[in-house]
Design an enzyme around this catalytic site. Structure first.
Site, PDB file in Angstrom:
ATOM      1  N   ASP A 156      68.867  48.150 106.641  1.00  0.00           N
ATOM      2  CA  ASP A 156      69.396  49.366 107.251  1.00  0.00           C
ATOM      3  C   ASP A 156      70.089  50.176 106.152  1.00  0.00           C
ATOM      4  O   ASP A 156      70.720  49.590 105.260  1.00  0.00           O
ATOM      5  CB  ASP A 156      70.419  48.994 108.341  1.00  0.00           C
ATOM      6  CG  ASP A 156      70.669  50.117 109.333  1.00  0.00           C
ATOM      7  OD1 ASP A 156      70.359  49.923 110.524  1.00  0.00           O
ATOM      8  OD2 ASP A 156      71.177  51.184 108.925  1.00  0.00           O
ATOM      9  N   ASP A 190      67.023  52.048 102.052  1.00  0.00           N
ATOM     10  CA  ASP A 190      66.357  53.098 102.812  1.00  0.00           C
ATOM     11  C   ASP A 190      64.844  52.913 102.730  1.00  0.00           C
ATOM     12  O   ASP A 190      64.307  52.716 101.639  1.00  0.00           O
ATOM     13  CB  ASP A 190      66.761  54.448 102.193  1.00  0.00           C
ATOM     14  CG  ASP A 190      66.492  55.589 103.135  1.00  0.00           C
ATOM     15  OD1 ASP A 190      65.320  55.780 103.498  1.00  0.00           O
ATOM     16  OD2 ASP A 190      67.459  56.278 103.504  1.00  0.00           O
ATOM     17  N   PHE A 226      62.896  50.247 113.640  1.00  0.00           N
ATOM     18  CA  PHE A 226      63.792  51.160 114.366  1.00  0.00           C
ATOM     19  C   PHE A 226      64.368  52.237 113.447  1.00  0.00           C
ATOM     20  O   PHE A 226      65.194  53.029 113.892  1.00  0.00           O
ATOM     21  CB  PHE A 226      65.010  50.396 114.912  1.00  0.00           C
ATOM     22  CG  PHE A 226      64.718  49.315 115.896  1.00  0.00           C
ATOM     23  CD1 PHE A 226      64.588  49.603 117.242  1.00  0.00           C
ATOM     24  CD2 PHE A 226      64.592  47.998 115.492  1.00  0.00           C
ATOM     25  CE1 PHE A 226      64.346  48.605 118.164  1.00  0.00           C
ATOM     26  CE2 PHE A 226      64.355  46.988 116.411  1.00  0.00           C
ATOM     27  CZ  PHE A 226      64.228  47.290 117.746  1.00  0.00           C
ATOM     28  N   TYR A 238      61.940  65.648 117.784  1.00  0.00           N
ATOM     29  CA  TYR A 238      62.113  64.190 117.751  1.00  0.00           C
ATOM     30  C   TYR A 238      60.876  63.509 118.372  1.00  0.00           C
ATOM     31  O   TYR A 238      60.258  62.633 117.766  1.00  0.00           O
ATOM     32  CB  TYR A 238      63.396  63.821 118.516  1.00  0.00           C
ATOM     33  CG  TYR A 238      63.494  62.375 118.871  1.00  0.00           C
ATOM     34  CD1 TYR A 238      63.623  61.407 117.882  1.00  0.00           C
ATOM     35  CD2 TYR A 238      63.451  61.955 120.201  1.00  0.00           C
ATOM     36  CE1 TYR A 238      63.712  60.060 118.209  1.00  0.00           C
ATOM     37  CE2 TYR A 238      63.544  60.623 120.534  1.00  0.00           C
ATOM     38  CZ  TYR A 238      63.664  59.686 119.540  1.00  0.00           C
ATOM     39  OH  TYR A 238      63.738  58.365 119.867  1.00  0.00           O
ATOM     40  N   PHE A 286      62.475  54.571 127.812  1.00  0.00           N
ATOM     41  CA  PHE A 286      63.086  55.635 128.608  1.00  0.00           C
ATOM     42  C   PHE A 286      64.576  55.662 128.230  1.00  0.00           C
ATOM     43  O   PHE A 286      64.871  55.666 127.049  1.00  0.00           O
ATOM     44  CB  PHE A 286      62.706  55.456 130.080  1.00  0.00           C
ATOM     45  CG  PHE A 286      61.280  55.959 130.288  1.00  0.00           C
ATOM     46  CD1 PHE A 286      60.211  55.348 129.642  1.00  0.00           C
ATOM     47  CD2 PHE A 286      61.017  57.089 131.020  1.00  0.00           C
ATOM     48  CE1 PHE A 286      58.910  55.850 129.738  1.00  0.00           C
ATOM     49  CE2 PHE A 286      59.724  57.598 131.132  1.00  0.00           C
ATOM     50  CZ  PHE A 286      58.672  56.974 130.492  1.00  0.00           C
TER      51      PHE A 286
HETATM   52  N1  UFG Z   1      73.895  64.676 130.588  1.00  0.00           N
HETATM   53  C1  UFG Z   1      74.935  65.374 131.175  1.00  0.00           C
HETATM   54  N2  UFG Z   1      76.139  65.394 130.552  1.00  0.00           N
HETATM   55  C2  UFG Z   1      76.370  64.774 129.351  1.00  0.00           C
HETATM   56  C3  UFG Z   1      75.301  64.056 128.744  1.00  0.00           C
HETATM   57  C4  UFG Z   1      74.063  64.036 129.389  1.00  0.00           C
HETATM   58  O1  UFG Z   1      74.772  65.947 132.262  1.00  0.00           O
HETATM   59  O2  UFG Z   1      77.482  64.862 128.825  1.00  0.00           O
HETATM   60  C5  UFG Z   1      72.605  64.618 131.274  1.00  0.00           C
HETATM   61  C6  UFG Z   1      71.474  65.204 130.461  1.00  0.00           C
HETATM   62  O3  UFG Z   1      71.390  66.597 130.656  1.00  0.00           O
HETATM   63  C7  UFG Z   1      70.276  64.443 131.038  1.00  0.00           C
HETATM   64  C8  UFG Z   1      70.864  63.076 131.392  1.00  0.00           C
HETATM   65  O4  UFG Z   1      72.281  63.264 131.461  1.00  0.00           O
HETATM   66  O5  UFG Z   1      69.840  65.049 132.194  1.00  0.00           O
HETATM   67  C9  UFG Z   1      70.588  62.000 130.360  1.00  0.00           C
HETATM   68  O6  UFG Z   1      70.927  62.515 129.077  1.00  0.00           O
HETATM   69  P1  UFG Z   1      70.975  61.626 127.750  1.00  0.00           P
HETATM   70  O7  UFG Z   1      71.403  62.532 126.650  1.00  0.00           O
HETATM   71  O8  UFG Z   1      71.784  60.398 128.009  1.00  0.00           O
HETATM   72  O9  UFG Z   1      69.479  61.153 127.568  1.00  0.00           O
HETATM   73  P2  UFG Z   1      68.132  62.016 127.491  1.00  0.00           P
HETATM   74  O10 UFG Z   1      67.399  61.753 128.770  1.00  0.00           O
HETATM   75  O11 UFG Z   1      68.354  63.417 127.113  1.00  0.00           O
HETATM   76  O12 UFG Z   1      67.461  61.356 126.205  1.00  0.00           O
HETATM   77  C10 UFG Z   1      66.940  60.083 126.226  1.00  0.00           C
HETATM   78  C11 UFG Z   1      67.081  59.455 124.853  1.00  0.00           C
HETATM   79  C12 UFG Z   1      66.265  60.201 123.825  1.00  0.00           C
HETATM   80  C13 UFG Z   1      64.856  60.311 124.322  1.00  0.00           C
HETATM   81  C14 UFG Z   1      64.815  60.921 125.677  1.00  0.00           C
HETATM   82  C15 UFG Z   1      63.451  60.943 126.263  1.00  0.00           C
HETATM   83  O13 UFG Z   1      68.412  59.460 124.469  1.00  0.00           O
HETATM   84  O14 UFG Z   1      66.303  59.532 122.610  1.00  0.00           O
HETATM   85  O15 UFG Z   1      65.614  60.163 126.580  1.00  0.00           O
HETATM   86  O16 UFG Z   1      63.314  62.077 127.016  1.00  0.00           O
HETATM   87  F1  UFG Z   1      64.139  61.082 123.489  1.00  0.00           F
END
Ligand code: UFG
Length: 329
Positions: free
Chosen positions: A31, A51, A73, A141, A169
């Site tokens: 890492d 790296d 990862f 991403y 997910f």
């Molecule tokens: N959310 C809020 N408030 C916050 C943080 C998140 O309402 O403070 C909502 C987001 O809008 C979203 C849900 O909570 O609707 C989940 O958000 P996350 O940021 O926890 O996760 P994401 O679904 O955006 O992202 C995750 C992974 C990514 C991946 C993605 C796949 O973290 O790495 O799923 O779509 F790419």
């Protein structure tokens, strides 16, 4: 013979390294510690700081260690950052993987399991999402992860490498004994951000949009426990080691929870009121992401243990309340 975990000091990498050690495997972790933490690496694993964009570093690993298979990862994973700094994602996610694969081919290491993402699908046409559904990423991403999958495919054609891409997910939760857990800086993921309220680090949680076409208007996601993801990596590696074909698997629980439902469950787990405010939608958020993981269950024999959202949040809370500053505590 050993398993090399690249990015094994990060959130999902460290849980996988620990699961491998607990399964009696000989584990090597590498890492660059840009976003990972040395303290997250299990004591039983041999650690190399470096790296994967550094060809000499990769060559050194394959020369010093007898590597059977690689679990990869080592990548940047923030959707928002990938939109403002896409070249960082091309340089690290794709550039790093290119150098790694060059070194693996040169050293005859032919098996790799790697982190892909639900973000490869973009806005889904339907839920639950199948691996055969259209992949149209809506952020850089997801685009780089999809390109990494394709890079593996062509290296397989040319050099006989075999790979499994695991499309996660929403990864969440922590090792149930509270020894390791999620620690990002800045933290953006829903569950750890919610837990910062009872943890005393934030006053309220912002809900990004309550006008989505879902029953309560907030986004629905499929939350999958990090230890279940870790087990899936071991199963995928064993599948490759026992001559499994190149493959792509979704990893989720197959059940969706809205942002409001997750907050409500966190109130029950923590006994804290957790005030909320509604803000506008966050750019690029699909309304609903739910996995079909039937393929992983059938072909890999994967059985997620943490199907209950309450237990998942409880493991996250057990970690965060004892480590409010992550690995700095
Ligand atoms: N959310 C809020 N408030 C916050 C943080 C998140 O309402 O403070 C909502 C987001 O809008 C979203 C849900 O909570 O609707 C989940 O958000 P996350 O940021 O926890 O996760 P994401 O679904 O955006 O992202 C995750 C992974 C990514 C991946 C993605 C796949 O973290 O790495 O799923 O779509 F790419």
């Amino acid at each position: 013979m050993s398993i090399l975990v690249l990015g094994g000091a990060g959130y999902i990498g460290s849980h996988t390294a620990l699961a491998l050690v607990n399964a009696g495997r000989d584990v090597v972790v590498a890492d660059n510690l840009e976003t990972g933490f040395r303290k997250a690496v299990p004591e039983m694993a041999r650690f190399y700081k470096g790296d994967i964009r550094d060809r000499a570093f990769c060559d050194g690993l394959f020369e010093r260690e007898q590597i059977d298979g690689v679990i990869h990862f080592a990548a940047n994973s923030q959707v928002g950052e990938s939109m403002t700094n896409p070249l960082k994602y091309y340089a690290n996610n794709m550039g790093g993987t290119r150098v790694l694969l060059e070194s693996m081919v040169a050293h005859g290491v032919g098996k790799i399991v790697f982190s892909s993402t639900a973000a490869t699908y973009g806005e889904p046409e339907r839920v639950p999402i199948l691996e055969t559904d259209a992949t149209v990423p809506t952020n850089c991403y997801g685009e780089t992860k999809l390109s990494m999958e394709k890079m593996m495919k062509w290296i397989s054609v040319a050099h006989g490498l075999r790979y499994v891409a695991l499309r996660y997910f929403n990864a969440c939760g922590a090792q149930p004994d509270g020894s390791i857990g999620e620690a990002h800086n800045p933290e953006t993921h829903l569950i750890p951000v919610i837990l910062q309220v009872p943890g005393g680090q934030r006053e309220k949680i912002s809900i990004f949009g309550d006008d989505y076409p879902t029953p309560d208007g907030t986004c629905i996601r499929d939350y999958i426990h990090v230890c279940d993801l870790a087990q899936a990596h071991i199963l995928a590696l064993d599948y490759l080691l026992s001559s499994g074909e190149n493959n792509v698997f979704n990893l989720g629980n197959g059940v969706g929870f809205s942002v409001k439902e997750v907050i409500e469950e966190a109130r029950k787990v923590t006994g804290h009121a957790i005030p909320t405010e509604v803000l506008p939608r966050r750019a690029g958020d699909p309304a609903q992401l739910i996995a079909s993981s039937e393929k992983a269950k059938t072909l890999l024999g994967w059985k997620p243990e943490f199907e209950d959202l309450h237990t998942i949040i409880q493991t996250a809370w057990d970690w965060h309340k004892t480590h409010p500053r992550g690995f700095e505590d």
